[in-house]
Design a protein around this motif. Structure first.
Motif, PDB file in Angstrom:
ATOM      1  N   ARG A  62       0.830  -1.203   0.000  1.00  0.00           N
ATOM      2  CA  ARG A  62       0.000   0.000   0.000  1.00  0.00           C
ATOM      3  C   ARG A  62       0.864   1.253   0.000  1.00  0.00           C
ATOM      4  O   ARG A  62       2.039   1.219   0.341  1.00  0.00           O
ATOM      5  N   THR A  63       0.233   2.351  -0.393  1.00  0.00           N
ATOM      6  CA  THR A  63       0.948   3.624  -0.434  1.00  0.00           C
ATOM      7  C   THR A  63       0.472   4.503   0.719  1.00  0.00           C
ATOM      8  O   THR A  63      -0.409   4.113   1.473  1.00  0.00           O
ATOM      9  N   ASP A  64       1.057   5.659   0.832  1.00  0.00           N
ATOM     10  CA  ASP A  64       0.649   6.613   1.866  1.00  0.00           C
ATOM     11  C   ASP A  64      -0.100   7.776   1.250  1.00  0.00           C
ATOM     12  O   ASP A  64       0.086   8.925   1.631  1.00  0.00           O
ATOM     13  N   LEU A  95       0.151  10.635   5.846  1.00  0.00           N
ATOM     14  CA  LEU A  95      -0.538  10.463   4.563  1.00  0.00           C
ATOM     15  C   LEU A  95      -0.589  11.773   3.788  1.00  0.00           C
ATOM     16  O   LEU A  95      -0.738  12.847   4.364  1.00  0.00           O
ATOM     17  N   ARG A 118      -4.348   4.641  -0.299  1.00  0.00           N
ATOM     18  CA  ARG A 118      -4.882   3.961   0.882  1.00  0.00           C
ATOM     19  C   ARG A 118      -6.404   4.107   0.909  1.00  0.00           C
ATOM     20  O   ARG A 118      -7.125   3.194   1.261  1.00  0.00           O
ATOM     21  N   ILE A 139      -8.844  -0.766  -1.298  1.00  0.00           N
ATOM     22  CA  ILE A 139      -8.862   0.676  -1.054  1.00  0.00           C
ATOM     23  C   ILE A 139     -10.090   1.030  -0.230  1.00  0.00           C
ATOM     24  O   ILE A 139     -11.198   0.581  -0.522  1.00  0.00           O
ATOM     25  N   GLN A 140      -9.883   1.831   0.791  1.00  0.00           N
ATOM     26  CA  GLN A 140     -11.005   2.311   1.582  1.00  0.00           C
ATOM     27  C   GLN A 140     -11.750   3.358   0.771  1.00  0.00           C
ATOM     28  O   GLN A 140     -11.118   4.212   0.139  1.00  0.00           O
ATOM     29  N   LEU A 303     -10.238   5.008   7.869  1.00  0.00           N
ATOM     30  CA  LEU A 303      -8.898   4.441   7.790  1.00  0.00           C
ATOM     31  C   LEU A 303      -8.609   3.540   8.981  1.00  0.00           C
ATOM     32  O   LEU A 303      -7.903   2.542   8.873  1.00  0.00           O
TER      33      LEU A 303
END
Lengths: 325, 325
Positions: A62-64, A95, A118, A139-140, A303
DNA sequence: CTGAAAGCGCTTACAG
DNA sequence: CTGAAAGCGCTTACAG
């Protein structure tokens, strides 16, 4: 040198990549001797090392990044403030906020697939398949639009805005009320509920239905609408927003009408320009600070995997009374 | 299933990952038998396969993203249109546009490191070290701000705007001219050159220097400024933009002055609301279509590694004459 | 026309 | 306290 990697830092400081990673990430649960740590930090600094985002994303899964998807409608200062708040709140969690102006010919999926954020925060409703696909990709998804089944919606209840306008006009003694609708189809998600709210307020007050007319941001269009309202005995107009209200003011002027004596007008938004109009425009102000805070809180809750969204702030809509009503 | 990879597609279609990649990317120079191609495509579709952006970025060394960094100043419809054009132009090359609202506490480097875009388009000047760092990371940098040494700047020459305003007022016979400055410090990059251009036009016309005054978007502030102008014998005011001009109109009203007889006013931007004011506002319009096209062309040229930027469009500033001058 | 294998740069069990 | 090694998922020479 476009290719400084952790292996270079490791070599330069005489340790392994493992140790470099531990030091640079401050990995919890591992202790690094002060000397090693200093050497690593110093080497990284000297070499100008920055970890590869792609490699990190691949490894971590995952990314920030948090992607905000804006709708088609014109972005206003309200939205700007929302994004500011959100960026600040998310920065504390490491983030970064990225924005996509929902325009252009590329499908949205192209975008979120390329970013793999994210979370995605939608300022307009997503297509159901789209939302499902994002969820599947881990993904949220936070949708901020006001919808019957969306407890996380941040926006003020649009219908309430229409109600408040009409209630103000009724309190001023008006009985035959006009509504100045916006034409831009991109605003339909706001326009419809506002109009419906205004209608409901008329019904609740036992008044005849309001007289709705489309008003473009031109003197001619507004003058047309004013003529129709006059013919229907309308003495007060609720406008979709301040811009439309200012157009109505201009339309009334061309007919030689005085505001508010011949025609009262109320807007929405409390733009800076509303106070500068002649007459100064009465309008409905939205509590933007609380809304911005709520959005940030809602995203953070998502999140964190909270099942319960944070408590919604009170509406807090207020009429700013000026000379036009 | 959040983890469909090319290996799954390969298995499902009875080929290797190599072939899957060839088919899905349409790799030039390889030919795949029609049957295989169909089976791969079908399997990918059925499994809902989408390649991992992170893995692809790691392997290829670059992403298909272009990051636009907005400055602090309020985003207007002009900028919106710019971004639309840019997104459309870049979509043809398979590139997606992402926007960063230059706010929030995170350093910019955080952002572009996380995104590793193909190019960064700055709507305000970058710090020199920042720009160097991006270049080192292999990112193309396009700065759109008007600067002496920036041939790729897209924005209209701000000084020319101030000149055009004053020249219009002079042509109307005014000899003592006021300037309504904006207060917002974020707009300084626009405010200063506009004011300087207006000053230069006065000097060129052999007039006394203009009388500058800060004007906030409030009646009180504007009324103050109007009082000072009147005391100085000012008969016409050039305003930073339409909003400020509308404030001046309101300030004049509180003094019982008539526009344009007692005080002429000219704005900049041609907002929709300018035509709705009383009196309707004379203003300077910018040729936004050409500017938007130019920006897109300049970014594409940079991506292609062209050393020469495309030819800059003619200024094309025009005065839209209405009732306020 | 298709496949086995290397490698992009990182993080993290695992072993010492 | 530190290192050797595996593996995230992809693309692309290289070989057949």
């Amino acid at each position: 040198m476009p290719g400084v990697t952790s292996i270079d830092v490791a070599r330069a400081s005489g340790v392994s990549r493992t140790t470099v990673s531990y030091v640079l990430n401050g990995t919890p649960g591992v202790t690094i001797s002060e000397g090693t740590r200093r050497r690593v930090l110093e080497a990284a600094e000297r070499l100008g090392y920055a970890p590869s985002a792609a490699a990190r994303a691949l490894r971590r899964g995952r990314t920030d990044l948090v992607l905000c998807v804006l709708p088609n409608w014109p972005i206003g200062p309200l939205l700007d403030l929302m994004l500011d708040h959100l960026a600040t709140a998310l920065a504390d969690r490491g983030l970064s906020v990225l924005v996509h102006h929902g325009r252009g010919p590329r499908p949205l999926s192209e975008l979120w697939r390329a970013v793999t954020p994210r979370a995605v925060v939608g300022f307009a409703a997503f297509a159901p398949e789209e939302e499902r696909a994002m969820r599947q990709a881990g993904i949220q998804v936070v949708s901020t639009m006001v919808e019957p089944d969306n407890p996380r919606a941040f926006a003020a209840d649009q219908a309430a805005i229409g109600r408040v306008q009409v209630e103000h006009l009724v309190a001023r003694g008006h009985r035959t009320i006009g509504y100045a609708s916006v034409v831009d189809p991109r605003l339909v998600d706001f326009a419809l509920p506002r109009l419906a709210g205004a209608r409901a307020a008329c019904a609740d007050a036992g008044l005849p239905d309001l007289v709705a007319a489309d008003v473009e941001l031109s003197v001619l269009s507004a003058a047309d609408a004013v003529a129709r309202w006059r013919a229907s005995g309308v003495t007060a107009v609720a406008a979709y927003n301040d811009e439309v209200a200012l157009a109505v003011l201009a339309g009334a002027r061309t007919h030689g009408l005085r505001c508010p004596d011949d025609l009262a007008v109320i807007g929405v938004d409390d733009l800076p320009l509303a106070a500068l109009a002649d007459p100064a425009l009465t309008t409905v102000g939205q509590p933007i600070g609380p809304q911005a805070h709520y959005l940030a809180a809602a995203v953070l809750a998502t999140l964190d995997g909270d099942s319960e969204p944070p408590p919604h702030p009170a509406e807090g809509l207020g009429v700013i009374v000026r000379a036009s009503t």
